[in-house]
Design a protein around this motif. Structure first.
Motif, mmCIF file in Angstrom:
data_model
loop_
_atom_site.group_PDB
_atom_site.id
_atom_site.type_symbol
_atom_site.label_atom_id
_atom_site.label_comp_id
_atom_site.label_asym_id
_atom_site.label_seq_id
_atom_site.Cartn_x
_atom_site.Cartn_y
_atom_site.Cartn_z
ATOM 1 N N LEU A 18 0.533 -1.167 0.011
ATOM 2 C CA LEU A 18 0.650 0.204 0.016
ATOM 3 C C LEU A 18 0.921 1.206 -0.178
ATOM 4 C CD1 LEU A 18 -2.664 -1.501 2.421
ATOM 5 C CD2 LEU A 18 -3.002 -1.022 0.108
ATOM 6 N N GLY A 19 2.106 1.098 0.576
ATOM 7 C CA GLY A 19 2.591 2.565 0.184
ATOM 8 C C GLY A 19 3.784 2.820 1.650
ATOM 9 N N VAL A 20 4.677 3.890 1.610
ATOM 10 C CA VAL A 20 6.017 3.793 2.550
ATOM 11 C C VAL A 20 4.489 4.398 3.579
ATOM 12 C CG1 VAL A 20 7.453 4.849 3.864
ATOM 13 C CG2 VAL A 20 7.256 4.107 1.608
ATOM 14 N N VAL A 21 5.048 3.838 4.338
ATOM 15 C CA VAL A 21 4.128 5.168 6.000
ATOM 16 C C VAL A 21 5.132 5.873 7.299
ATOM 17 C CG1 VAL A 21 1.571 3.789 6.255
ATOM 18 C CG2 VAL A 21 3.510 3.196 7.147
ATOM 19 N N CYS A 22 4.769 6.543 7.731
ATOM 20 C CA CYS A 22 5.470 7.262 8.251
ATOM 21 C C CYS A 22 5.440 7.685 10.009
ATOM 22 C CB CYS A 22 6.446 7.708 8.109
ATOM 23 S SG CYS A 22 7.263 8.165 6.266
ATOM 24 N N GLY A 23 5.490 7.878 11.170
ATOM 25 C CA GLY A 23 5.370 8.583 12.266
ATOM 26 C C GLY A 23 6.627 8.947 12.617
ATOM 27 N N GLU A 24 6.593 10.472 12.799
ATOM 28 C CA GLU A 24 7.674 11.923 13.994
ATOM 29 C C GLU A 24 7.051 12.129 14.992
ATOM 30 O OE1 GLU A 24 6.238 11.891 10.377
ATOM 31 O OE2 GLU A 24 7.998 11.598 9.524
ATOM 32 N N VAL A 25 7.858 12.321 15.664
ATOM 33 C CA VAL A 25 7.277 13.284 16.910
ATOM 34 C C VAL A 25 8.907 13.842 17.804
ATOM 35 C CG1 VAL A 25 7.204 12.185 19.495
ATOM 36 C CG2 VAL A 25 5.832 11.093 18.074
ATOM 37 N N VAL A 26 8.540 14.738 18.240
ATOM 38 C CA VAL A 26 9.939 15.449 18.184
ATOM 39 C C VAL A 26 9.140 16.025 19.086
ATOM 40 C CG1 VAL A 26 11.113 18.128 17.795
ATOM 41 C CG2 VAL A 26 10.315 16.536 15.593
ATOM 42 N N VAL A 27 10.037 15.864 20.278
ATOM 43 C CA VAL A 27 9.828 16.388 21.438
ATOM 44 C C VAL A 27 11.207 17.325 22.738
ATOM 45 C CG1 VAL A 27 11.611 13.795 22.561
ATOM 46 C CG2 VAL A 27 9.977 15.569 23.955
ATOM 47 N N GLY A 28 10.614 17.886 23.475
ATOM 48 C CA GLY A 28 12.168 18.193 23.756
ATOM 49 C C GLY A 28 12.534 18.177 25.257
ATOM 50 N N ALA A 29 13.450 18.720 25.506
ATOM 51 C CA ALA A 29 13.634 17.782 27.143
ATOM 52 C C ALA A 29 13.851 19.301 28.371
ATOM 53 C CB ALA A 29 15.748 17.466 27.562
ATOM 54 N N HIS A 30 13.377 18.965 28.747
ATOM 55 C CA HIS A 30 13.482 19.944 29.939
ATOM 56 C C HIS A 30 14.174 19.747 30.656
ATOM 57 C CE1 HIS A 30 11.081 17.889 33.346
ATOM 58 N NE2 HIS A 30 10.559 16.711 32.060
ATOM 59 N N LEU A 31 14.934 20.935 32.166
ATOM 60 C CA LEU A 31 15.749 21.289 33.252
ATOM 61 C C LEU A 31 15.488 19.941 34.087
ATOM 62 C CD1 LEU A 31 17.824 22.540 34.284
ATOM 63 C CD2 LEU A 31 16.006 24.515 35.549
ATOM 64 N N GLY A 32 14.313 19.960 34.471
ATOM 65 C CA GLY A 32 13.894 18.268 35.379
ATOM 66 C C GLY A 32 14.560 17.326 35.208
ATOM 67 N N LYS A 33 14.642 16.958 34.319
ATOM 68 C CA LYS A 33 15.197 15.988 33.155
ATOM 69 C C LYS A 33 16.718 15.731 33.330
ATOM 70 C CE LYS A 33 11.643 13.429 31.261
ATOM 71 N NZ LYS A 33 9.776 13.383 30.200
ATOM 72 N N ASP A 34 17.196 17.301 32.700
ATOM 73 C CA ASP A 34 18.657 17.166 32.780
ATOM 74 C C ASP A 34 19.231 17.113 33.951
ATOM 75 O OD1 ASP A 34 17.738 17.308 29.573
ATOM 76 O OD2 ASP A 34 17.833 19.595 29.891
ATOM 77 N N ILE A 35 18.718 17.738 34.855
ATOM 78 C CA ILE A 35 19.133 17.807 36.629
ATOM 79 C C ILE A 35 18.923 16.205 36.749
ATOM 80 C CG2 ILE A 35 19.395 18.279 38.373
ATOM 81 C CD1 ILE A 35 17.719 20.980 37.928
ATOM 82 N N LEU A 36 18.552 15.500 37.042
ATOM 83 C CA LEU A 36 18.461 13.972 37.374
ATOM 84 C C LEU A 36 19.741 13.095 36.470
ATOM 85 C CD1 LEU A 36 14.292 12.973 37.519
ATOM 86 C CD2 LEU A 36 16.738 13.001 39.323
ATOM 87 N N ALA A 37 19.491 13.486 35.129
ATOM 88 C CA ALA A 37 20.360 12.793 33.689
ATOM 89 C C ALA A 37 22.194 13.131 34.020
ATOM 90 C CB ALA A 37 20.322 13.428 32.355
ATOM 91 N N SER A 38 22.253 14.376 34.957
ATOM 92 C CA SER A 38 23.600 15.121 35.013
ATOM 93 C C SER A 38 24.040 14.606 35.951
ATOM 94 C CB SER A 38 23.573 16.073 35.426
ATOM 95 O OG SER A 38 23.511 17.299 34.201
ATOM 96 N N PHE A 39 22.506 14.185 37.308
ATOM 97 C CA PHE A 39 23.684 13.142 38.674
ATOM 98 C C PHE A 39 24.026 11.753 38.255
ATOM 99 C CE2 PHE A 39 21.687 11.051 41.983
ATOM 100 C CZ PHE A 39 23.045 11.136 43.518
ATOM 101 N N THR A 40 22.945 11.084 37.503
ATOM 102 C CA THR A 40 22.915 9.502 36.419
ATOM 103 C C THR A 40 24.416 9.566 36.433
ATOM 104 O OG1 THR A 40 20.458 9.491 36.716
ATOM 105 C CG2 THR A 40 22.447 7.770 35.664
ATOM 106 N N ASN A 41 24.337 10.820 35.400
ATOM 107 C CA ASN A 41 26.268 10.652 34.370
ATOM 108 C C ASN A 41 27.228 10.634 35.603
ATOM 109 O OD1 ASN A 41 27.435 10.665 32.324
ATOM 110 N ND2 ASN A 41 27.596 13.005 32.214
#
Length: 106
Positions: A18-41
């Motif tokens: 039937l043809g090519v199908v796609c799905g795209e989602v763009v998400v932005g990180a936010h400060l809270g996740k960045d802080i938690l990720a930095s600590f995990t790093n």
């Protein structure tokens, strides 16, 4: 709906492409996740905050692609491929894109 990364589905005949199908989602990180990720790093381990966001984003892109296939009359998608890309100024956003070929199976 069956979604596979392979070009065929074992035990099933593809009756129509039937043809090519796609799905795209763009998400932005936010400060809270960045802080938690930095600590995990610093201390090591996995970043649950980013992993859950990535999982949710991937699932949403997959659902979008499956809906596109349904609209074309498909009951399966073959050759699915996921792409992950960091975009935006300073890499502040991530895009998950998935594509494949919508088909009908006998």
């Amino acid at each position: 709906m069956l979604v596979t990364t392979t070009p065929t589905v074992q035990g099933h005949e593809i009756t129509k492409y039937l043809g090519v199908v796609c799905g795209e989602v763009v998400v932005g990180a936010h400060l809270g996740k960045d802080i938690l990720a930095s600590f995990t790093n610093i201390v090591g381990g996995r970043s649950n905050a980013y992993e859950s966001t990535l999982r949710e984003t991937r699932d949403n892109a997959l659902a979008e692609m499956m809906e596109e296939a349904r609209k074309l009359g498909g009951n399966a998608i073959v050759g699915a491929k996921f792409d992950y890309t960091v975009i935006g100024q300073g890499g502040s956003m991530m895009m998950v894109a998935v594509s494949g070929t919508a088909v009908t199976l006998a």
